[in-house]
Scaffold this motif. Structure first.
Motif, PDB file in Angstrom:
ATOM      1  N   UNK A  10       0.808  -1.219   0.000  1.00 16.42           N
ATOM      2  CA  UNK A  10       0.000   0.000   0.000  1.00 16.42           C
ATOM      3  C   UNK A  10       0.841   1.270   0.000  1.00 16.42           C
ATOM      4  N   UNK A  11       1.951   1.260   0.692  1.00 20.77           N
ATOM      5  CA  UNK A  11       2.719   2.490   0.912  1.00 20.77           C
ATOM      6  C   UNK A  11       4.221   2.263   0.773  1.00 20.77           C
ATOM      7  N   UNK A  12       4.905   3.309   0.305  1.00 17.61           N
ATOM      8  CA  UNK A  12       6.364   3.301   0.251  1.00 17.61           C
ATOM      9  C   UNK A  12       6.893   3.270   1.684  1.00 17.61           C
ATOM     10  N   UNK A  13       7.897   2.457   1.933  1.00 21.39           N
ATOM     11  CA  UNK A  13       8.477   2.340   3.261  1.00 21.39           C
ATOM     12  C   UNK A  13       9.190   3.615   3.690  1.00 21.39           C
ATOM     13  N   UNK A  14       9.647   4.398   2.724  1.00 16.75           N
ATOM     14  CA  UNK A  14      10.393   5.610   3.043  1.00 16.75           C
ATOM     15  C   UNK A  14       9.528   6.824   3.307  1.00 16.75           C
ATOM     16  N   UNK A  15       8.536   7.053   2.436  1.00 10.87           N
ATOM     17  CA  UNK A  15       7.780   8.304   2.532  1.00 10.87           C
ATOM     18  C   UNK A  15       6.270   8.118   2.637  1.00 10.87           C
ATOM     19  N   UNK A  16       5.791   6.902   2.462  1.00 11.78           N
ATOM     20  CA  UNK A  16       4.358   6.666   2.559  1.00 11.78           C
ATOM     21  C   UNK A  16       3.603   6.840   1.259  1.00 11.78           C
ATOM     22  N   UNK A  17       4.301   7.110   0.165  1.00  9.77           N
ATOM     23  CA  UNK A  17       3.678   7.248  -1.153  1.00  9.77           C
ATOM     24  C   UNK A  17       2.897   5.958  -1.454  1.00  9.77           C
ATOM     25  N   UNK A  31      11.455   8.258  -5.779  1.00  9.49           N
ATOM     26  CA  UNK A  31      12.231   9.285  -5.067  1.00  9.49           C
ATOM     27  C   UNK A  31      13.072   8.679  -3.941  1.00  9.49           C
ATOM     28  N   UNK A  32      12.482   7.782  -3.155  1.00  9.30           N
ATOM     29  CA  UNK A  32      13.229   7.149  -2.053  1.00  9.30           C
ATOM     30  C   UNK A  32      14.301   6.219  -2.603  1.00  9.30           C
ATOM     31  N   UNK A  33      13.989   5.512  -3.679  1.00  7.23           N
ATOM     32  CA  UNK A  33      14.989   4.648  -4.314  1.00  7.23           C
ATOM     33  C   UNK A  33      16.144   5.501  -4.840  1.00  7.23           C
ATOM     34  N   UNK A  65      18.398   6.518  -2.022  1.00 13.98           N
ATOM     35  CA  UNK A  65      19.268   5.403  -1.632  1.00 13.98           C
ATOM     36  C   UNK A  65      20.394   5.228  -2.644  1.00 13.98           C
ATOM     37  N   UNK A  66      20.054   5.303  -3.934  1.00 12.37           N
ATOM     38  CA  UNK A  66      21.060   5.125  -4.980  1.00 12.37           C
ATOM     39  C   UNK A  66      22.055   6.272  -5.034  1.00 12.37           C
ATOM     40  N   UNK A  67      21.632   7.474  -4.626  1.00 11.15           N
ATOM     41  CA  UNK A  67      22.511   8.639  -4.673  1.00 11.15           C
ATOM     42  C   UNK A  67      23.377   8.782  -3.416  1.00 11.15           C
ATOM     43  N   UNK A  68      23.064   8.004  -2.383  1.00 14.28           N
ATOM     44  CA  UNK A  68      23.818   8.108  -1.129  1.00 14.28           C
ATOM     45  C   UNK A  68      25.289   7.793  -1.375  1.00 14.28           C
ATOM     46  N   UNK A  95      18.991   6.439   8.543  1.00 21.22           N
ATOM     47  CA  UNK A  95      17.860   7.324   8.836  1.00 21.22           C
ATOM     48  C   UNK A  95      16.906   7.331   7.648  1.00 21.22           C
ATOM     49  N   UNK A  96      15.716   7.846   7.859  1.00 22.74           N
ATOM     50  CA  UNK A  96      14.736   8.017   6.781  1.00 22.74           C
ATOM     51  C   UNK A  96      14.460   6.746   6.000  1.00 22.74           C
ATOM     52  N   UNK A  97      14.367   6.876   4.671  1.00 22.95           N
ATOM     53  CA  UNK A  97      14.031   5.723   3.829  1.00 22.95           C
ATOM     54  C   UNK A  97      15.033   4.575   3.927  1.00 22.95           C
ATOM     55  N   UNK A  98      16.302   4.897   4.142  1.00 22.28           N
ATOM     56  CA  UNK A  98      17.321   3.849   4.251  1.00 22.28           C
ATOM     57  C   UNK A  98      17.038   2.988   5.485  1.00 22.28           C
ATOM     58  N   UNK A  99      16.813   3.626   6.607  1.00 25.12           N
ATOM     59  CA  UNK A  99      16.517   2.895   7.845  1.00 25.12           C
ATOM     60  C   UNK A  99      15.251   2.059   7.687  1.00 25.12           C
ATOM     61  N   UNK A 100      14.206   2.678   7.129  1.00 24.19           N
ATOM     62  CA  UNK A 100      12.939   1.963   6.956  1.00 24.19           C
ATOM     63  C   UNK A 100      13.095   0.761   6.026  1.00 24.19           C
ATOM     64  N   UNK A 101      13.866   0.934   4.947  1.00 19.60           N
ATOM     65  CA  UNK A 101      14.075  -0.172   4.000  1.00 19.60           C
ATOM     66  C   UNK A 101      14.864  -1.302   4.652  1.00 19.60           C
ATOM     67  N   UNK A 102      15.899  -0.965   5.419  1.00 20.63           N
ATOM     68  CA  UNK A 102      16.685  -2.002   6.108  1.00 20.63           C
ATOM     69  C   UNK A 102      15.828  -2.765   7.116  1.00 20.63           C
ATOM     70  N   UNK A 103      15.046  -2.042   7.896  1.00 24.51           N
ATOM     71  CA  UNK A 103      14.190  -2.707   8.877  1.00 24.51           C
ATOM     72  C   UNK A 103      13.137  -3.583   8.202  1.00 24.51           C
TER      73      UNK A 103
END
Length: 194
Positions: A27-34, A42-44, A47-50, A74-82
């Protein structure tokens, strides 16, 4: 004249299909809720630009080798890892493993890594109980993905599960650097086949 909307009864098959779609199409993006994506473009892209960086605890224990991070935790990276680690979001192994491969290239320059023997990525093993509870070993999965990315880039690399637990350890969550060091002291050894 509009037609009235007639509610349909949900059959067990319909409920099952909806449950499968919820897993396949979150239903929702893990990073921003989209809506309608596990990790939005955007969240991907974030992560790719980090940029990987040298990461060291404030009170590093003596003898700690140089360590690198693929991105800030932090942010989307943390949410994606978790989500990958704790909720089995296995589709995130691709972008997270790619980020790990970039961190490896920062730690070991590609020119050095591409000569001779393969670059070995040795993941920190999950305990058997954690692997059973999660249904997978997240660090091993990410190490395998990172090794595949490195090989695609011309670096001979492979994931080598060479470590094994020798004794039980406490959950690392909430432990500081000193507590983690003490918790793991003597807990890991070389896996029997290595």
């Amino acid at each position: 004249m509009s037609h009235p909307v007639v509610p349909t009864a949900q059959t067990p098959l319909t409920r099952l299909a909806e449950a499968v779609l919820d897993v396949l199409l979150p239903d929702r993006c893990l990073g921003c809720g989209c809506p309608h994506t596990q990790l939005c473009p955007d969240c991907r892209a974030r992560l790719e630009a980090a940029q990987p960086f040298r990461a060291r605890p404030a009170h590093a224990p003596p003898g700690l080798p140089e360590t690198y991070a693929a991105a800030g935790y932090e942010g989307p990276v943390r949410q994606a890892l978790l989500a990958h680690k704790e909720r089995g979001a296995l589709g995130l192994a691709r972008p997270l493993g790619t980020a790990l491969a970039r961190a490896v290239c920062t730690a070991v320059p590609v020119g050095v890594a591409s000569r001779g023997a393969p670059l070995l990525l040795v993941p920190m093993p999950s305990t058997r109980a954690a692997t059973r509870a999660r249904g997978h070993d997240p660090t091993r999965r990410l190490a395998r993905r990172a090794a595949a990315v490195l090989r695609t880039g011309g670096v001979p690399a492979r994931a080598l599960p060479a470590l094994a637990h020798r004794r039980r350890v406490a959950d690392q969550a909430g432990l500081g650097a000193a507590g983690r060091l003490e918790n793991l002291r003597g807990a890991l050894g070389t896996a029997p086949r290595w």
